[in-house]
Design an enzyme around this catalytic site. Sequence first.
Site, PDB file in Angstrom:
ATOM      1  N   ASN A 160      -4.365  -1.789  14.530  1.00  0.00           N
ATOM      2  CA  ASN A 160      -3.963  -0.561  15.221  1.00  0.00           C
ATOM      3  C   ASN A 160      -4.726   0.554  14.523  1.00  0.00           C
ATOM      4  O   ASN A 160      -4.378   0.955  13.427  1.00  0.00           O
ATOM      5  CB  ASN A 160      -2.447  -0.356  15.103  1.00  0.00           C
ATOM      6  CG  ASN A 160      -2.018   1.011  15.636  1.00  0.00           C
ATOM      7  OD1 ASN A 160      -2.803   1.699  16.301  1.00  0.00           O
ATOM      8  ND2 ASN A 160      -0.789   1.404  15.347  1.00  0.00           N
ATOM      9  N   TRP A 161      -5.777   0.998  15.194  1.00  0.00           N
ATOM     10  CA  TRP A 161      -6.670   1.973  14.549  1.00  0.00           C
ATOM     11  C   TRP A 161      -6.042   3.358  14.453  1.00  0.00           C
ATOM     12  O   TRP A 161      -6.534   4.213  13.740  1.00  0.00           O
ATOM     13  CB  TRP A 161      -7.981   2.065  15.329  1.00  0.00           C
ATOM     14  CG  TRP A 161      -8.891   0.886  15.166  1.00  0.00           C
ATOM     15  CD1 TRP A 161      -8.616  -0.315  14.547  1.00  0.00           C
ATOM     16  CD2 TRP A 161     -10.250   0.784  15.629  1.00  0.00           C
ATOM     17  NE1 TRP A 161      -9.713  -1.140  14.609  1.00  0.00           N
ATOM     18  CE2 TRP A 161     -10.723  -0.489  15.262  1.00  0.00           C
ATOM     19  CE3 TRP A 161     -11.106   1.645  16.322  1.00  0.00           C
ATOM     20  CZ2 TRP A 161     -12.030  -0.914  15.562  1.00  0.00           C
ATOM     21  CZ3 TRP A 161     -12.393   1.233  16.627  1.00  0.00           C
ATOM     22  CH2 TRP A 161     -12.847  -0.044  16.232  1.00  0.00           C
ATOM     23  N   LYS A 162      -4.995   3.611  15.228  1.00  0.00           N
ATOM     24  CA  LYS A 162      -4.365   4.936  15.274  1.00  0.00           C
ATOM     25  C   LYS A 162      -5.421   5.988  15.666  1.00  0.00           C
ATOM     26  O   LYS A 162      -6.317   5.667  16.447  1.00  0.00           O
ATOM     27  CB  LYS A 162      -3.669   5.243  13.946  1.00  0.00           C
ATOM     28  CG  LYS A 162      -2.730   4.086  13.533  1.00  0.00           C
ATOM     29  CD  LYS A 162      -1.828   4.406  12.382  1.00  0.00           C
ATOM     30  CE  LYS A 162      -0.954   3.183  12.085  1.00  0.00           C
ATOM     31  NZ  LYS A 162       0.039   3.427  11.046  1.00  0.00           N
ATOM     32  N   HIS A 221       5.333   2.573  19.106  1.00  0.00           N
ATOM     33  CA  HIS A 221       5.032   2.662  17.673  1.00  0.00           C
ATOM     34  C   HIS A 221       5.903   3.752  17.043  1.00  0.00           C
ATOM     35  O   HIS A 221       6.181   4.773  17.682  1.00  0.00           O
ATOM     36  CB  HIS A 221       3.553   2.976  17.461  1.00  0.00           C
ATOM     37  CG  HIS A 221       3.134   2.795  16.036  1.00  0.00           C
ATOM     38  ND1 HIS A 221       3.353   3.765  15.091  1.00  0.00           N
ATOM     39  CD2 HIS A 221       2.576   1.744  15.396  1.00  0.00           C
ATOM     40  CE1 HIS A 221       2.927   3.318  13.920  1.00  0.00           C
ATOM     41  NE2 HIS A 221       2.463   2.098  14.072  1.00  0.00           N
ATOM     42  N   GLY A 276      -2.587  -1.387  10.244  1.00  0.00           N
ATOM     43  CA  GLY A 276      -3.126  -0.033  10.355  1.00  0.00           C
ATOM     44  C   GLY A 276      -4.325   0.135   9.442  1.00  0.00           C
ATOM     45  O   GLY A 276      -5.447  -0.268   9.762  1.00  0.00           O
ATOM     46  N   GLY A 277      -4.089   0.719   8.275  1.00  0.00           N
ATOM     47  CA  GLY A 277      -5.174   1.076   7.356  1.00  0.00           C
ATOM     48  C   GLY A 277      -6.184  -0.030   7.096  1.00  0.00           C
ATOM     49  O   GLY A 277      -7.400   0.196   7.144  1.00  0.00           O
ATOM     50  N   GLU A 325       8.003  -3.488  12.455  1.00  0.00           N
ATOM     51  CA  GLU A 325       7.370  -2.553  11.528  1.00  0.00           C
ATOM     52  C   GLU A 325       8.435  -1.664  10.885  1.00  0.00           C
ATOM     53  O   GLU A 325       8.832  -0.645  11.477  1.00  0.00           O
ATOM     54  CB  GLU A 325       6.364  -1.676  12.273  1.00  0.00           C
ATOM     55  CG  GLU A 325       5.238  -2.452  12.910  1.00  0.00           C
ATOM     56  CD  GLU A 325       3.977  -1.610  13.043  1.00  0.00           C
ATOM     57  OE1 GLU A 325       2.919  -2.106  12.661  1.00  0.00           O
ATOM     58  OE2 GLU A 325       4.052  -0.457  13.496  1.00  0.00           O
ATOM     59  N   GLY A 342       2.030   2.804   6.180  1.00  0.00           N
ATOM     60  CA  GLY A 342       1.119   3.758   5.547  1.00  0.00           C
ATOM     61  C   GLY A 342       1.584   4.230   4.182  1.00  0.00           C
ATOM     62  O   GLY A 342       1.040   5.180   3.624  1.00  0.00           O
ATOM     63  N   GLU A 384       5.247   5.994  15.043  1.00  0.00           N
ATOM     64  CA  GLU A 384       4.632   7.331  15.027  1.00  0.00           C
ATOM     65  C   GLU A 384       4.834   8.037  16.365  1.00  0.00           C
ATOM     66  O   GLU A 384       4.980   9.254  16.424  1.00  0.00           O
ATOM     67  CB  GLU A 384       3.143   7.209  14.658  1.00  0.00           C
ATOM     68  CG  GLU A 384       2.976   6.882  13.168  1.00  0.00           C
ATOM     69  CD  GLU A 384       1.771   6.038  12.841  1.00  0.00           C
ATOM     70  OE1 GLU A 384       0.858   5.929  13.675  1.00  0.00           O
ATOM     71  OE2 GLU A 384       1.749   5.474  11.722  1.00  0.00           O
ATOM     72  N   SER A 442       1.803  -1.736   5.903  1.00  0.00           N
ATOM     73  CA  SER A 442       1.044  -1.962   4.666  1.00  0.00           C
ATOM     74  C   SER A 442       0.659  -3.429   4.471  1.00  0.00           C
ATOM     75  O   SER A 442       0.566  -3.907   3.341  1.00  0.00           O
ATOM     76  CB  SER A 442       1.810  -1.440   3.446  1.00  0.00           C
ATOM     77  OG  SER A 442       2.030  -0.043   3.569  1.00  0.00           O
TER      78      SER A 442
HETATM   79  P1  13P Z   1      -0.402   0.482   7.831  1.00  0.00           P
HETATM   80  O1  13P Z   1      -0.929  -0.941   7.843  1.00  0.00           O
HETATM   81  O2  13P Z   1      -1.433   1.512   7.586  1.00  0.00           O
HETATM   82  O3  13P Z   1       0.808   0.590   6.948  1.00  0.00           O
HETATM   83  O4  13P Z   1       0.129   0.756   9.320  1.00  0.00           O
HETATM   84  C1  13P Z   1       0.929  -0.180   9.930  1.00  0.00           C
HETATM   85  C2  13P Z   1       1.079   0.183  11.336  1.00  0.00           C
HETATM   86  O5  13P Z   1       1.683   1.201  11.652  1.00  0.00           O
HETATM   87  C3  13P Z   1       0.470  -0.676  12.345  1.00  0.00           C
HETATM   88  O6  13P Z   1       0.889  -0.331  13.619  1.00  0.00           O
END
Ligand code: 13P
Length: 258
Positions: free
Chosen positions: A13-15, A100, A239-240, A172, A178, A102, A218
């Site tokens: 998930n590149w956000k 998500h 994500g990251g 999640e 994050g 966010e 994470s």
């Molecule tokens: P991180 O892997 O950066 O913690 O993000 C997880 C995430 O929100 C994937 O959708």
Amino acid sequence: MNKATRKAIIAGNWKMNNTRVEAKALLEAIKPLVANAEGNVEVIACVPFTNLETAMNVTAGSNVKIGAENVHFAKSGAYTGEISADMLVELGVEYVVIGHSERRQYFGETDETVNKRTVAALEAGLKPIVCVGELKWERECNITEEVIARQIKLDLWSLTAEQVKNTVIAYEPVWAIGTGLTATPDQAEEVCAFIRAQLAKLYDQATADAVTIQYGGSMNAANAAELLAKPNIDGGLIGGASLKAADFNTIVQAAVQG
Ligand code: 13P
């Protein structure tokens, strides 16, 4: 049911990251690394809307599938700034992240809109990746299971068993996103198993056993193998670590190992 009979899915998930030029470079780097996962682990990159067409072109003919990060529930109409499921399908997009944390936190997404988006995605032929997870405060108050049970029931409301089988659930925990704080493999397994039990209650065991449940929060190259070894964790939403080809590939290879 043996976990090996479910589809393992590693999704980035590149956000809100990567311009088109950057997206092209990252996908070009990922493609050869993960080619060996074909037929074993589904590899997906969920990218910003503006990168979708580029991503589809770059990954054509490869085993990397492309997803969007959100979708609106209406077919079309006066919804400035939104994107419909048909628009995504036209591009050849296969998956879409919905609900998500966010989006729930910053953009007013509710279980009701998550449900509506999920229904719209499925009706258009997209496979939704529906995100659920508890806040830190909710875990501290010992209501993780209540929160998850409510989200599962509401977010999947009205879906048929066949539709649920085409839906991926991403667990999640919001406190792990994050933050570098990963749920321990046992904590993640406990909630993923609970989600499967809820699906069995709402549908039946065979349906619950067929649904891919991911962990996200994470997940990285160092901790993926231990998380993915758990019986109810069928993949990851990353994500990251999905923004670095080598790290993302290490997670894909951990899933290939099972
Ligand atoms: P991180 O892997 O950066 O913690 O993000 C997880 C995430 O929100 C994937 O959708």
